[in-house]
Every structure is written in C-alpha cells, then in structure tokens.
Motif scaffolding. Structure first.
Motif, PDB file in Angstrom:
ATOM      1  N   ALA A   5     -13.617   3.216  -7.132  1.00 28.07           N
ATOM      2  CA  ALA A   5     -13.002   2.547  -8.294  1.00 28.07           C
ATOM      3  C   ALA A   5     -13.055   3.410  -9.554  1.00 28.07           C
ATOM      4  CB  ALA A   5     -13.718   1.231  -8.558  1.00 28.07           C
ATOM      5  N   PRO A   6     -11.988   3.340 -10.385  1.00 26.90           N
ATOM      6  CA  PRO A   6     -12.048   4.009 -11.693  1.00 26.90           C
ATOM      7  C   PRO A   6     -13.091   3.337 -12.584  1.00 26.90           C
ATOM      8  CG  PRO A   6      -9.888   2.954 -11.324  1.00 26.90           C
ATOM      9  CD  PRO A   6     -10.748   2.620 -10.163  1.00 26.90           C
ATOM     10  N   PRO A   7     -13.604   4.081 -13.580  1.00 25.57           N
ATOM     11  CA  PRO A   7     -14.670   3.518 -14.423  1.00 25.57           C
ATOM     12  C   PRO A   7     -14.147   2.638 -15.545  1.00 25.57           C
ATOM     13  CG  PRO A   7     -14.237   5.778 -15.035  1.00 25.57           C
ATOM     14  CD  PRO A   7     -13.338   5.480 -13.875  1.00 25.57           C
ATOM     15  N   GLY A   8     -13.045   1.919 -15.307  1.00 24.26           N
ATOM     16  CA  GLY A   8     -12.477   1.045 -16.338  1.00 24.26           C
ATOM     17  C   GLY A   8     -12.609  -0.410 -15.934  1.00 24.26           C
ATOM     18  N   GLU A   9     -12.481  -1.283 -16.930  1.00 27.48           N
ATOM     19  CA  GLU A   9     -12.627  -2.724 -16.678  1.00 27.48           C
ATOM     20  C   GLU A   9     -11.422  -3.256 -15.889  1.00 27.48           C
ATOM     21  OE1 GLU A   9     -13.002  -6.767 -19.357  1.00 27.48           O
ATOM     22  OE2 GLU A   9     -13.357  -4.838 -20.334  1.00 27.48           O
ATOM     23  N   PRO A  10     -11.676  -4.006 -14.790  1.00 28.28           N
ATOM     24  CA  PRO A  10     -10.551  -4.626 -14.073  1.00 28.28           C
ATOM     25  C   PRO A  10      -9.768  -5.558 -14.998  1.00 28.28           C
ATOM     26  CG  PRO A  10     -12.580  -4.784 -12.783  1.00 28.28           C
ATOM     27  CD  PRO A  10     -12.968  -4.278 -14.143  1.00 28.28           C
ATOM     28  N   GLY A  11      -8.445  -5.623 -14.769  1.00 29.48           N
ATOM     29  CA  GLY A  11      -7.601  -6.481 -15.594  1.00 29.48           C
ATOM     30  C   GLY A  11      -7.192  -5.855 -16.910  1.00 29.48           C
ATOM     31  N   LYS A  12      -7.513  -4.556 -17.082  1.00 35.01           N
ATOM     32  CA  LYS A  12      -7.178  -3.856 -18.327  1.00 35.01           C
ATOM     33  C   LYS A  12      -6.426  -2.555 -17.993  1.00 35.01           C
ATOM     34  CE  LYS A  12      -9.195  -6.478 -21.429  1.00 35.01           C
ATOM     35  NZ  LYS A  12     -10.628  -6.512 -21.651  1.00 35.01           N
ATOM     36  N   PRO A  13      -5.631  -2.038 -18.960  1.00 34.46           N
ATOM     37  CA  PRO A  13      -4.985  -0.739 -18.740  1.00 34.46           C
ATOM     38  C   PRO A  13      -6.034   0.368 -18.601  1.00 34.46           C
ATOM     39  CG  PRO A  13      -4.081  -1.842 -20.697  1.00 34.46           C
ATOM     40  CD  PRO A  13      -5.295  -2.602 -20.283  1.00 34.46           C
ATOM     41  N   PHE A  14      -5.708   1.366 -17.792  1.00 31.51           N
ATOM     42  CA  PHE A  14      -6.624   2.499 -17.607  1.00 31.51           C
ATOM     43  C   PHE A  14      -5.814   3.793 -17.581  1.00 31.51           C
ATOM     44  CE2 PHE A  14      -9.026   5.572 -15.106  1.00 31.51           C
ATOM     45  CZ  PHE A  14     -10.276   5.497 -15.697  1.00 31.51           C
ATOM     46  N   GLY A  15      -5.996   4.642 -18.583  1.00 25.92           N
ATOM     47  CA  GLY A  15      -5.275   5.920 -18.658  1.00 25.92           C
ATOM     48  C   GLY A  15      -5.694   6.854 -17.530  1.00 25.92           C
ATOM     49  N   GLY A  16      -4.727   7.574 -16.974  1.00 29.12           N
ATOM     50  CA  GLY A  16      -5.044   8.501 -15.883  1.00 29.12           C
ATOM     51  C   GLY A  16      -5.234   7.826 -14.538  1.00 29.12           C
ATOM     52  N   LEU A  17      -4.715   6.609 -14.404  1.00 25.56           N
ATOM     53  CA  LEU A  17      -4.899   5.847 -13.161  1.00 25.56           C
ATOM     54  C   LEU A  17      -4.302   6.568 -11.949  1.00 25.56           C
ATOM     55  CD1 LEU A  17      -6.182   3.144 -12.286  1.00 25.56           C
ATOM     56  CD2 LEU A  17      -3.944   2.080 -12.540  1.00 25.56           C
ATOM     57  N   TRP A  18      -3.317   7.455 -12.210  1.00 21.91           N
ATOM     58  CA  TRP A  18      -2.661   8.168 -11.103  1.00 21.91           C
ATOM     59  C   TRP A  18      -3.623   9.088 -10.355  1.00 21.91           C
ATOM     60  CZ3 TRP A  18      -1.011   8.498 -16.273  1.00 21.91           C
ATOM     61  CH2 TRP A  18      -1.482   9.606 -16.977  1.00 21.91           C
ATOM     62  N   ASP A  19      -4.828   9.314 -10.896  1.00 18.52           N
ATOM     63  CA  ASP A  19      -5.823  10.137 -10.181  1.00 18.52           C
ATOM     64  C   ASP A  19      -6.635   9.328  -9.182  1.00 18.52           C
ATOM     65  OD1 ASP A  19      -5.176  12.533 -11.442  1.00 18.52           O
ATOM     66  OD2 ASP A  19      -6.479  12.103 -13.157  1.00 18.52           O
ATOM     67  N   TYR A  20      -6.369   8.016  -9.089  1.00 16.10           N
ATOM     68  CA  TYR A  20      -7.153   7.132  -8.224  1.00 16.10           C
ATOM     69  C   TYR A  20      -6.266   6.583  -7.096  1.00 16.10           C
ATOM     70  CZ  TYR A  20     -10.722   7.649 -11.756  1.00 16.10           C
ATOM     71  OH  TYR A  20     -11.658   8.191 -12.595  1.00 16.10           O
ATOM     72  N   GLU A  21      -6.789   5.586  -6.380  1.00 17.42           N
ATOM     73  CA  GLU A  21      -5.971   4.907  -5.362  1.00 17.42           C
ATOM     74  C   GLU A  21      -5.021   3.969  -6.103  1.00 17.42           C
ATOM     75  OE1 GLU A  21      -6.526   1.993  -1.450  1.00 17.42           O
ATOM     76  OE2 GLU A  21      -8.258   3.051  -2.259  1.00 17.42           O
ATOM     77  N   VAL A  22      -3.721   4.110  -5.853  1.00 21.01           N
ATOM     78  CA  VAL A  22      -2.766   3.411  -6.706  1.00 21.01           C
ATOM     79  C   VAL A  22      -1.435   3.212  -5.980  1.00 21.01           C
ATOM     80  CG1 VAL A  22      -1.802   5.481  -7.820  1.00 21.01           C
ATOM     81  CG2 VAL A  22      -2.012   3.418  -9.145  1.00 21.01           C
TER      82      VAL A  22
END
Length: 200
Positions: free
Chosen positions: A44-61
């Motif tokens: 999981a990315p280190p951002g809060e679920p239910g919120k925008p997260f910059g750079g999400l394309w580096d994760y499972e998406v």
C-alpha cells in the motif's frame, strides 16, 4: 458498458484474470466500477485511504483516461485497491493543469481480488469527451506489469520502447450517449471553462 483489459501495453495476453471496468451513468456523473485481481504488489502507498495521493502510478493501480480527441483535453482517473485515488485534468499530452480533485471512492478488498466504485462528476469530463483507454499496473522493478485496454499495435512498436499511457492516438471511440441515451447532452463544466479563462 464493460471493458476487459486483456493485453499488456505492447499487445501480449495478460497472464491472469483480466481487470474489468464497468461504466454506468448516474445523475451526478459516471459510475466507474473496477473488478480486478489483488496482487498487493507493491504494498500500500503511505497515504490515507479515501484521499488523493500524488504519484499513485508507482503503485498497484487501475487507470481510465477520458479524452476529447480534437482538443487533447482529458481526464485521468487512477484507483488503488488500498483506497487511495488520483484525478488529473490535462490539456495537451502530459500537460496537467488541475490535480488532486476529490472523489467518492469505495473499495472492497478480498484476499485475491478487489472491487472499487468511483463516482466521477460530469464536471470533471472534458467537453465533447469521445475517446477512451484504460490501464492496469502492478509489480515492482523488472517484474512491473503494464496492461492496456487498447495496446500499442504490434506493428507500431519500436525497439527499446517503454510503456507510455499518454499515446492518445491509440485511444478508441467512446460514445457517452450509448450509456446515457440519445437525448442526453454532456453538461457544461465550469471547471473546464475555468481552463479557457486561465489560458486567455
């Protein structure tokens, strides 16, 4: 309207159950539903679920792009099985002018699959949206997999080419009236109107 991502970005068959994206109209916008295998790779990315997260394309998406072919204005939607999301508005290839828009996004995650539901407001869609593509990414490093609904045609591939989801010329037609009915007109968007003012 249902789409299945059956190929890698360069046209090879995927080696797992394809990611499915369903688009359905809603009064407030377009309901986008994702049914996908859950790889949990990368974690999981280190951002809060239910919120925008910059750079999400580096994760499972799973990603969907809605394009006006003539103006090259498009909406990019990125949804993550861990609950984060990212929405970008672009005017011209790769030219982001608005980011981290808010979204109603719910995720149901099981051991080996996940489902996501996102309500995309009509105001986020560029005027006269008429083309579409969708993508899925998972894995790390050399094992990272890039999958596309409409891949780069095999005869267009060049040696050493890397995946690029902004090859707008390979997007295919999307007729929103097939979803919404022939009498429907895409609502005007103050958001996209503000771009015109911003450019003047």
């Amino acid at each position: 309207m249902e789409f299945r991502i059956k190929h890698t970005w360069d046209g090879l068959p995927v080696s797992h159950e394809p990611v499915t994206i369903c688009l359905r109209p809603d009064n407030a916008g377009m309901l986008m539903e994702v049914h996908a295998p859950f790889f949990n790779d990368p974690p999981a990315p280190p951002g809060e679920p239910g919120k925008p997260f910059g750079g999400l394309w580096d994760y499972e998406v799973v990603e969907a792009f809605f394009l006006n072919d003539r103006t090259e204005q498009y909406l990019e939607v990125e949804l993550c099985p861990h609950g984060q999301y990212l929405l970008l508005l672009l005017s011209g290839r790769r030219k982001v002018w608005k980011e981290e828009l808010l979204l109603e996004f719910e995720v149901t995650r099981m051991k080996t699959k996940w489902e996501g539901k996102a309500l995309l407001p009509w105001s986020y869609f560029p005027p006269w949206t008429d083309k579409f593509n969708a993508f899925a990414i998972h894995g790390l490093g050399e094992e990272r997999k890039y999958e596309a609904l409409y891949p780069v045609p095999r005869h267009e591939l060049q040696e050493g080419q890397k995946p690029d989801f902004h090859r707008l010329e390979f997007f295919k037609d999307l007729n929103l009236k097939e979803l919404t009915g022939e009498d429907w007109e895409q609502p005007e968007s103050d958001l996209w109107k503000s771009l015109t003012k911003w450019m003047d």
